[in-house]
Design an enzyme around this catalytic site. Structure first.
Site, PDB file in Angstrom:
ATOM      1  N   SER A 100     -40.629 -73.463 -44.409  1.00  0.00           N
ATOM      2  CA  SER A 100     -39.531 -74.303 -44.871  1.00  0.00           C
ATOM      3  C   SER A 100     -38.879 -75.020 -43.686  1.00  0.00           C
ATOM      4  CB  SER A 100     -38.541 -73.431 -45.650  1.00  0.00           C
ATOM      5  OG  SER A 100     -37.542 -74.196 -46.273  1.00  0.00           O
ATOM      6  N   HIS A 125     -42.401 -77.094 -47.939  1.00  0.00           N
ATOM      7  CA  HIS A 125     -42.114 -77.318 -49.358  1.00  0.00           C
ATOM      8  C   HIS A 125     -40.876 -78.192 -49.480  1.00  0.00           C
ATOM      9  CE1 HIS A 125     -39.453 -73.407 -49.670  1.00  0.00           C
ATOM     10  NE2 HIS A 125     -38.976 -74.277 -48.810  1.00  0.00           N
TER      11      HIS A 125
END
EC number: 3.4.21.92
Length: 204
Positions: A100, A125
């Site tokens: 992330s 993501h």
């Protein structure tokens, strides 16, 4: 969370012994370690260290070691912007995982100086959020998270040299990569087994 004792290092100086916690000792060698989820408190500490190291020597690289599952988008962007703001180049090294916002910071290191060890795991993501409240407030929050998503995708595309369309597709769900795949993707520049050679001061 169980208590983990902080290791200390004792050094001999002309004034006698001096002890440092391990992170302060690493800071003397221009090493910043990001080994937790990213929130405002963590970001403030990392930012302070980057600014301090710039004031100590604006021409010598800083090494940012990352083993983080990610966290707050705004906190991560604050670290990222500081990495771009300071004069020293910030080399990024992934140990364990960079997921992330951790992966975002890994990719945001100085070009040619972004590394991962062979067994590292990298994941990108889209930003996540859960909202409550009146419908109009939820709509405002949804539009804001879409704005942040577009901004993050633009920055990732710039650092990876991937087409924006591919970044948008790949970040739609959790996208995991090993170190070699992350190199092919453009998130890092090299997979390393040994520590990179120390960077000398830039030529004047």
């Amino acid at each position: 969370m169980p208590y983990i004792p902080m290791p200390y290092v004792v050094e001999q100086t002309h004034r006698g012994e001096r002890s440092y916690d391990i992170y302060s000792r690493l800071l003397k060698d221009r090493i910043v370690f990001l080994g937790t989820p990213i929130d405002d408190d963590v970001a403030n500490v990392v930012i302070a260290q980057l600014l301090f190291l710039e004031s100590e020597d604006p021409d010598k690289d800083i090494s940012l070691y990352i083993n983080s599952p990610g966290g707050s988008v705004t906190s991560g962007l604050a670290i990222y912007d500081t990495m771009q703001y300071v004069k020293p180049q910030v080399s990024t090294i992934c140990l364990g995982q960079a997921a992330s916002m951790g992966a975002f910071l890994l990719a945001g290191g100085a070009a040619g100086k972004r590394f991962a060890v062979p067994n590292a795991r990298i994941m990108i993501h889209q930003p996540m959020g859960g909202f409550q409240g009146q419908a109009t407030d939820i709509d405002i929050q949804a539009r804001e998270i879409l704005r942040l998503k577009a901004k993050l995708n633009d920055i990732l595309a710039k650092h990876t040299k991937q087409p924006l369309e591919r970044i948008e597709k790949d970040t739609d769900r959790d996208y995991f990569m090993g170190a070699g795949e992350a190199k092919e993707y453009g998130l890092i520049d090299e997979v390393i087994v040994h520590k990179p050679k120390a960077t000398e001061k830039k030529a004047q």
